[in-house]
Design a protein around this motif. Structure first.
Motif, PDB file in Angstrom:
ATOM      1  N   TYR A 137       0.801  -1.217   0.000  1.00 12.01           N
ATOM      2  CA  TYR A 137       0.000   0.000   0.000  1.00 12.01           C
ATOM      3  C   TYR A 137       0.840   1.277   0.000  1.00 12.01           C
ATOM      4  N   ALA A 138       2.065   1.198   0.508  1.00  7.52           N
ATOM      5  CA  ALA A 138       2.851   2.417   0.720  1.00  7.52           C
ATOM      6  C   ALA A 138       4.029   2.592  -0.228  1.00  7.52           C
ATOM      7  N   ARG A 139       4.421   1.555  -0.957  1.00  7.28           N
ATOM      8  CA  ARG A 139       5.708   1.627  -1.643  1.00  7.28           C
ATOM      9  C   ARG A 139       5.796   2.750  -2.668  1.00  7.28           C
ATOM     10  N   GLY A 140       4.685   3.148  -3.281  1.00  4.67           N
ATOM     11  CA  GLY A 140       4.720   4.255  -4.238  1.00  4.67           C
ATOM     12  C   GLY A 140       4.862   5.612  -3.587  1.00  4.67           C
ATOM     13  N   LYS A 141       4.732   5.663  -2.273  1.00  3.54           N
ATOM     14  CA  LYS A 141       4.806   6.934  -1.542  1.00  3.54           C
ATOM     15  C   LYS A 141       6.130   7.101  -0.799  1.00  3.54           C
ATOM     16  N   LEU A 142       7.024   6.116  -0.918  1.00 10.75           N
ATOM     17  CA  LEU A 142       8.288   6.147  -0.188  1.00 10.75           C
ATOM     18  C   LEU A 142       9.421   6.585  -1.104  1.00 10.75           C
ATOM     19  N   PRO A 143      10.430   7.265  -0.560  1.00 13.26           N
ATOM     20  CA  PRO A 143      11.558   7.707  -1.393  1.00 13.26           C
ATOM     21  C   PRO A 143      12.331   6.525  -1.967  1.00 13.26           C
ATOM     22  N   ARG A 144      12.869   6.705  -3.151  1.00  9.31           N
ATOM     23  CA  ARG A 144      13.612   5.639  -3.826  1.00  9.31           C
ATOM     24  C   ARG A 144      15.029   5.505  -3.281  1.00  9.31           C
ATOM     25  N   THR A 145      15.559   6.564  -2.723  1.00  7.53           N
ATOM     26  CA  THR A 145      16.918   6.526  -2.174  1.00  7.53           C
ATOM     27  C   THR A 145      16.912   7.074  -0.752  1.00  7.53           C
ATOM     28  N   GLY A 146      17.861   6.594   0.054  1.00  8.63           N
ATOM     29  CA  GLY A 146      17.975   7.083   1.423  1.00  8.63           C
ATOM     30  C   GLY A 146      16.819   6.709   2.325  1.00  8.63           C
ATOM     31  N   LEU A 147      16.101   5.650   1.969  1.00  2.18           N
ATOM     32  CA  LEU A 147      14.910   5.252   2.721  1.00  2.18           C
ATOM     33  C   LEU A 147      15.283   4.758   4.117  1.00  2.18           C
ATOM     34  N   ARG A 148      14.577   5.283   5.132  1.00  2.00           N
ATOM     35  CA  ARG A 148      14.791   4.881   6.521  1.00  2.00           C
ATOM     36  C   ARG A 148      13.501   4.282   7.063  1.00  2.00           C
ATOM     37  N   ILE A 149      13.599   3.019   7.513  1.00  2.00           N
ATOM     38  CA  ILE A 149      12.430   2.269   7.972  1.00  2.00           C
ATOM     39  C   ILE A 149      12.591   1.903   9.439  1.00  2.00           C
ATOM     40  N   LEU A 150      11.529   2.118  10.215  1.00  2.00           N
ATOM     41  CA  LEU A 150      11.455   1.669  11.598  1.00  2.00           C
ATOM     42  C   LEU A 150      10.382   0.598  11.670  1.00  2.00           C
ATOM     43  N   ASP A 151      10.766  -0.601  12.049  1.00  2.00           N
ATOM     44  CA  ASP A 151       9.858  -1.753  12.101  1.00  2.00           C
ATOM     45  C   ASP A 151       9.639  -2.138  13.557  1.00  2.00           C
ATOM     46  N   VAL A 152       8.473  -1.790  14.090  1.00  2.00           N
ATOM     47  CA  VAL A 152       8.134  -2.084  15.483  1.00  2.00           C
ATOM     48  C   VAL A 152       7.430  -3.441  15.524  1.00  2.00           C
ATOM     49  N   GLY A 153       8.086  -4.401  16.190  1.00  2.00           N
ATOM     50  CA  GLY A 153       7.613  -5.777  16.141  1.00  2.00           C
ATOM     51  C   GLY A 153       8.274  -6.458  14.955  1.00  2.00           C
TER      52      GLY A 153
ATOM     53  N   GLY B 186      19.200  -1.606   0.257  1.00  2.00           N
ATOM     54  CA  GLY B 186      19.931  -0.388   0.585  1.00  2.00           C
ATOM     55  C   GLY B 186      19.251   0.513   1.591  1.00  2.00           C
ATOM     56  N   CYS B 187      18.054   0.133   2.071  1.00  2.00           N
ATOM     57  CA  CYS B 187      17.384   0.974   3.065  1.00  2.00           C
ATOM     58  C   CYS B 187      18.101   0.880   4.411  1.00  2.00           C
ATOM     59  N   HIS B 188      17.908   1.895   5.225  1.00  2.00           N
ATOM     60  CA  HIS B 188      18.349   1.832   6.622  1.00  2.00           C
ATOM     61  C   HIS B 188      17.214   1.188   7.402  1.00  2.00           C
TER      62      HIS B 188
END
Length: 217
Positions: free
Chosen positions: A10-26, A41-43
């Motif tokens: 649902y979200a991948r088209g709204k996320l930056p292509r480079t320098g992506l930073r993801i916080l995964d809770v759980g 290459g995401c953080h």
């Protein structure tokens, strides 16, 4: 990993292509490796109360890990205004009072960043019991029945607009589920146990809220 997980779909088209930073809770169940597969290459920052069902490879894939407590502690160590995507995929149903934690996590988003929250729907209360969880109470650690409106109101109150909310849909998973449905019930006739595998999406087990933090003026 041929089918994109709904938490990314649902979200991948709204996320930056480079320098992506993801916080995964759980961040259990091999989520670190899965995330890096779909977003090379995401953080990746994982946060959890335990290292659940992750391999050594999953652990090494994390760029950082935040230890959380069952009492709601540990979130203060996570930097604010830092993440393009915050994920809570089937987490809030394990929290007796998720609203304060959700409010805190809104502050971890960059302006324009997105947050995904998925959870068992109210419909799951009426679904049949199955191995792998299909009826809400199949999992004894489920202690809170979330609601789309409840979750949305928390996000809206903390500067996050709602992009999409409601029943999670996945065409491929629904087709696969329909194909496996006869096998699931044949197994129940043979063993007395219904398998929930493949049934989540055709029976509406999962709801979600996808929000985006408003840009600062």
């Amino acid at each position: 990993m041929l089918v994109c997980p709904t938490k990314f779909l649902y979200a991948r088209g709204k996320l930056p292509r480079t320098g992506l930073r993801i916080l995964d809770v759980g961040c259990g169940n091999n989520s670190p490796s899965m995330t890096k597969h779909w977003f090379p290459g995401c953080h990746y920052a994982g946060a959890d109360i335990e290292n659940y069902n992750n391999s050594a490879g999953d652990v090494s894939t994390m760029d950082v890990f935040y230890q959380l407590g069952t009492d709601g502690s540990g979130y203060s160590a996570i930097p604010e205004d830092s993440y393009d995507y915050v994920i809570l995929h089937h987490v809030v149903e394990h929290m007796p009072a998720p609203a304060p934690i959700l409010a805190t996590l809104c502050t971890k988003l960059k302006p324009g960043g997105c947050i995904w929250i998925a959870f068992p729907s109210r419909r799951s209360l009426s679904l049949p019991s199955a191995e792998g969880t299909l009826q809400f109470s199949d999992d004894p650690t489920h202690v809170h029945v979330p609601d789309v409106r409840e979750i949305s109101n928390v996000l809206l109150a903390h500067g996050v607009k709602i992009i999409h909310a409601g029943r999670s849909r996945s065409f491929i998973r629904e087709v696969t589920g329909l194909a496996t449905l006869p096998l699931a019930y044949l197994r129940k006739l043979a063993t007395g146990k219904l398998s929930g595998r493949g049934l989540w999406y055709i029976l509406g087990f999962e709801d979600h809220v996808l929000g985006q933090r408003r840009m600062q003026s």
